[in-house]
Design a protein around this motif. Sequence first.
Motif, short mmCIF file in Angstrom:
data_model
loop_
_atom_site.label_atom_id
_atom_site.label_comp_id
_atom_site.label_asym_id
_atom_site.label_seq_id
_atom_site.Cartn_x
_atom_site.Cartn_y
_atom_site.Cartn_z
N ARG A 233 2.49 2.10 -3.32
CA ARG A 233 1.58 2.19 -4.38
C ARG A 233 1.17 3.86 -4.04
O ARG A 233 1.10 4.68 -4.94
CB ARG A 233 0.26 1.59 -4.43
CG ARG A 233 0.64 0.19 -4.73
CD ARG A 233 -0.42 -0.78 -4.77
NE ARG A 233 -1.40 -0.92 -5.92
CZ ARG A 233 -1.34 -1.15 -7.00
NH1 ARG A 233 -0.11 -1.75 -7.33
NH2 ARG A 233 -2.26 -1.17 -8.02
N TYR A 234 1.10 4.26 -2.68
CA TYR A 234 0.66 5.56 -2.13
C TYR A 234 1.93 6.54 -2.66
O TYR A 234 1.73 7.34 -3.52
CB TYR A 234 0.52 5.39 -0.98
CG TYR A 234 0.21 7.17 -0.45
CD1 TYR A 234 -0.89 7.68 -0.63
CD2 TYR A 234 1.30 7.75 0.15
CE1 TYR A 234 -1.12 9.30 -0.34
CE2 TYR A 234 1.14 9.24 0.65
CZ TYR A 234 0.04 9.71 0.03
OH TYR A 234 -0.32 10.91 0.52
N VAL B 284 0.76 -1.06 -0.03
CA VAL B 284 0.02 -0.15 -0.02
C VAL B 284 0.83 1.18 -0.13
O VAL B 284 0.80 2.40 -0.89
CB VAL B 284 -0.98 0.00 1.05
CG1 VAL B 284 -1.50 1.63 1.21
CG2 VAL B 284 -1.93 -1.13 1.12
N TYR C 137 -2.37 3.79 -6.52
CA TYR C 137 -2.87 3.95 -5.36
C TYR C 137 -4.44 4.29 -5.46
O TYR C 137 -5.53 3.60 -5.16
CB TYR C 137 -2.36 5.07 -4.35
CG TYR C 137 -3.15 5.06 -2.94
CD1 TYR C 137 -2.60 3.98 -1.85
CD2 TYR C 137 -4.24 5.66 -2.79
CE1 TYR C 137 -3.31 4.03 -0.58
CE2 TYR C 137 -4.88 5.74 -1.40
CZ TYR C 137 -4.46 4.87 -0.42
OH TYR C 137 -5.10 4.61 0.72
#
Length: 134
Positions: free
Chosen positions: A55-56, A52, A67
Amino acid sequence: MTEANVSMFERIGGEHTIDRLVESFYHRMDTLVEARGIRDMHDPDLEPVKRVLKRYLTEWLGGPDLYSSERGHPRLRQRHMGFPIGDAARDAWMLCMDGALAETVADEGACQNIRESMKKLADWMRNRQDAEEG
């Protein structure tokens, strides 16, 4: 292409650097005594949260929209409201991030820009007074 036309994602080295940054960040969280409190806020298996964050950060730094295409608007403060984030947690998070940035981002100007943005974000994420922290 001028520096003004290059995203921060490209400037720091793209996906490879993001991967290294996140791995370094969570290694610090796993090993630094000062980070024990924030490490305890996470599940034992860090792989899902690493994915996560990668991706962020990719999207936040101007790379592909990895994201939001999967999770929608970040709503970071709302997503973290269940965790006690006061000054100590903020500082521990920044300790891990500062070390990871220093280790992985060779461009000093880019590193400093990211660090300053991260400091503002970490400060904004606080939702508790330190006396209330667990």
